[in-house]
Design a protein around this motif. Structure first.
Motif, PDB file in Angstrom:
ATOM      1  N   ASP A 231      70.061  30.887  53.437  1.00 28.12           N
ATOM      2  CA  ASP A 231      71.090  31.200  52.448  1.00 28.12           C
ATOM      3  C   ASP A 231      72.429  31.229  53.168  1.00 28.12           C
ATOM      4  N   VAL A 232      73.314  30.285  52.863  1.00 33.94           N
ATOM      5  CA  VAL A 232      74.604  30.217  53.547  1.00 33.94           C
ATOM      6  C   VAL A 232      75.687  30.995  52.799  1.00 33.94           C
ATOM      7  N   HIS A 233      75.352  31.569  51.653  1.00 29.29           N
ATOM      8  CA  HIS A 233      76.324  32.359  50.902  1.00 29.29           C
ATOM      9  C   HIS A 233      76.437  33.756  51.488  1.00 29.29           C
ATOM     10  N   SER A 234      77.664  34.226  51.628  1.00 26.77           N
ATOM     11  CA  SER A 234      77.847  35.631  51.993  1.00 26.77           C
ATOM     12  C   SER A 234      77.656  36.485  50.741  1.00 26.77           C
TER      13      SER A 234
ATOM     14  N   ASP B 197      85.383  35.534  48.998  1.00 24.74           N
ATOM     15  CA  ASP B 197      85.724  34.867  50.266  1.00 24.74           C
ATOM     16  C   ASP B 197      86.421  33.536  50.000  1.00 24.74           C
ATOM     17  N   ASN B 198      85.904  32.783  49.038  1.00 22.35           N
ATOM     18  CA  ASN B 198      86.489  31.481  48.727  1.00 22.35           C
ATOM     19  C   ASN B 198      87.900  31.623  48.163  1.00 22.35           C
ATOM     20  N   THR B 199      88.101  32.627  47.333  1.00 26.98           N
ATOM     21  CA  THR B 199      89.444  32.878  46.804  1.00 26.98           C
ATOM     22  C   THR B 199      90.418  33.191  47.929  1.00 26.98           C
ATOM     23  N   LEU B 200      89.992  34.004  48.887  1.00 29.32           N
ATOM     24  CA  LEU B 200      90.829  34.328  50.032  1.00 29.32           C
ATOM     25  C   LEU B 200      91.094  33.100  50.904  1.00 29.32           C
TER      26      LEU B 200
END
Length: 402
Positions: free
Chosen positions: A19-22, A28-31
């Motif tokens: 699972d590569v999702h935090s 995180d993507n928004t940041l």
């Protein structure tokens, strides 16, 4: 009751699962998008938007080593707008350039003429020598801006002297350090090269910027060349990919070398979809990017900062030493801002996701640093002699003194 084999397989499957999702991936993507909007390190850092992803997910589901419909359409489209017979989708610009050289060059000895600052010469790990057995002849332009035929002609190697490697290719780069080669000079180089049987290749990683700034068509810009490499992941903001264009026999052979180099890919439809979206929706954004770069240059000049290479398109190179500031100070203080700015030295590069506010904040930081230096007793006469724009000095990494 599961068998021992079933139990062991379930355990194996658990160890293999990934699972590569935090746990906070969406946040995180928004940041990350915010960080990218305030980073001047490269235009390769742009990310797909939701709209690009939505378009790309509807692309075809083929295998490009056999046939991938969306990728084939992309290749044909880029070939058409550049006035070439065929195109080939590759994962990177470096591979595209190296495949092009290897396809053109048949049997050593031979040499390739480039600008001394060219990516093919400086930034591709010696690929021309490794992949093609080619000697490189780097030339520093006399005008310190772009190569002309007057620069190139004396450096062409010809004849049958067994001590030398005859020139077979002239490889130009447009843009180079963000600057544009005047098309009249490109045409003159091409006309003279072809009269001598020398092949013309263009590293057009940012050729889209040239078209956007000059109004010249892609065909006009590419006509002087037998082959052109056009990146999709830099100025246009696609996540991956470059298209190499040329004649049908050239691309047929290049496809073979792409396989040999390990560049044959499978389900490339998504990548082709992203590229198509970028061509349609992101190319029209390039004039805005150029305006941001010019605003950056204007602000720096008003502060008394030297410009080593001007903002003709999307990037510029600067020197803060005339106001008593060093690169490492700028980098460290920019990283400490409440809303950090990411830098790595003398190059400042704007892209389609750059925030205009980031430019104003960067200029304000330099203004603050200038005032601090003056308050500490630094005076303009303390500045080091003005640097010449020597090519080895344009790219300067920020390194704090030990």
């Amino acid at each position: 009751m599961p068998s021992l084999t079933d139990i062991r397989f379930a355990e194996l499957a658990q160890t293999i699962a990934c699972d590569v999702h935090s746990k906070t991936q969406d946040d995180d993507n928004t940041l990350k998008v915010q960080e990218i909007s305030r980073a001047f390190v490269s235009d390769t850092i742009t990310v797909p938007t939701k709209e690009m992803n939505a378009y790309a997910l509807r692309a075809s589901l083929g295998d490009d080593v056999y046939h991938e419909p969306s990728t084939a359409l992309l290749e044909a489209h880029v070939a058409k707008i550049t006035g070439k017979e065929a195109g080939l989708f590759l994962p990177t610009g470096t591979m595209s350039n190296q495949v092009a050289l290897r396809t053109h060059l048949q049997q050593p000895p031979y040499s390739v003429i480039t600008d001394a600052r060219a990516h093919i010469y400086r930034m591709e790990a010696g690929g021309a020598a490794f992949h093609s057995g080619a000697n490189s002849i780097p030339i520093i332009p006399a005008n310190e801006h772009h190569l002309t035929w007057e620069d190139i002609e004396p450096r062409i190697v010809s004849g049958t002297d067994v001590h030398v490697a005859p020139t077979r290719i002239i490889a130009l780069e447009n843009t180079l350090n963000g600057t544009i080669i005047p098309q009249d000079d490109v045409i003159e180089i091409s006309k003279n090269a072809r009269s001598r049987g020398i092949i013309m290749h263009l590293d057009g990683a940012r050729i889209w910027h040239v078209a956007a700034e000059t109004g010249l068509s892609m065909k006009e810009l590419c006509d002087p060349f037998e082959s052109v490499s056009l990146c999709l992941s830099k100025g246009l903001g696609a996540p991956i990919g470059t298209v190499l264009v040329g004649s049908t026999p050239f691309i047929t052979k290049a496809r073979w070398f792409r396989k040999l180099f390990g560049g044959g890919m499978r389900q490339t439809g998504y990548m082709a979809g992203c590229a198509a979206y970028a061509l349609t929706h992101n190319f029209p954004m390039l004039p805005r990017v150029h305006a941001l770069a010019k605003r950056m240059q204007q602000g720096l000049e008003q502060l008394g900062v030297d410009i080593l290479s001007p903002a003709e398109t999307c990037m510029l190179f600067y020197d803060p030493s005339p106001i008593g500031v060093e690169y490492w100070e700028v980098v460290e203080r920019a990283a400490q801002l409440p809303d950090p700015i990411k830098l790595n030295g003398s190059r400042l590069l704007m892209h389609i996701q750059t925030s205009p506010q980031a430019i104003e904040d960067f200029l304000e930081l330099l203004r603050t640093l200038k005032e601090e230096k003056a308050a500490a007793g630094w005076k303009p006469e303390n500045a080091p002699p003005k640097k010449k724009t020597l090519f080895r000095d344009v790219y300067v990494k920020a390194v704090r003194p030990v």
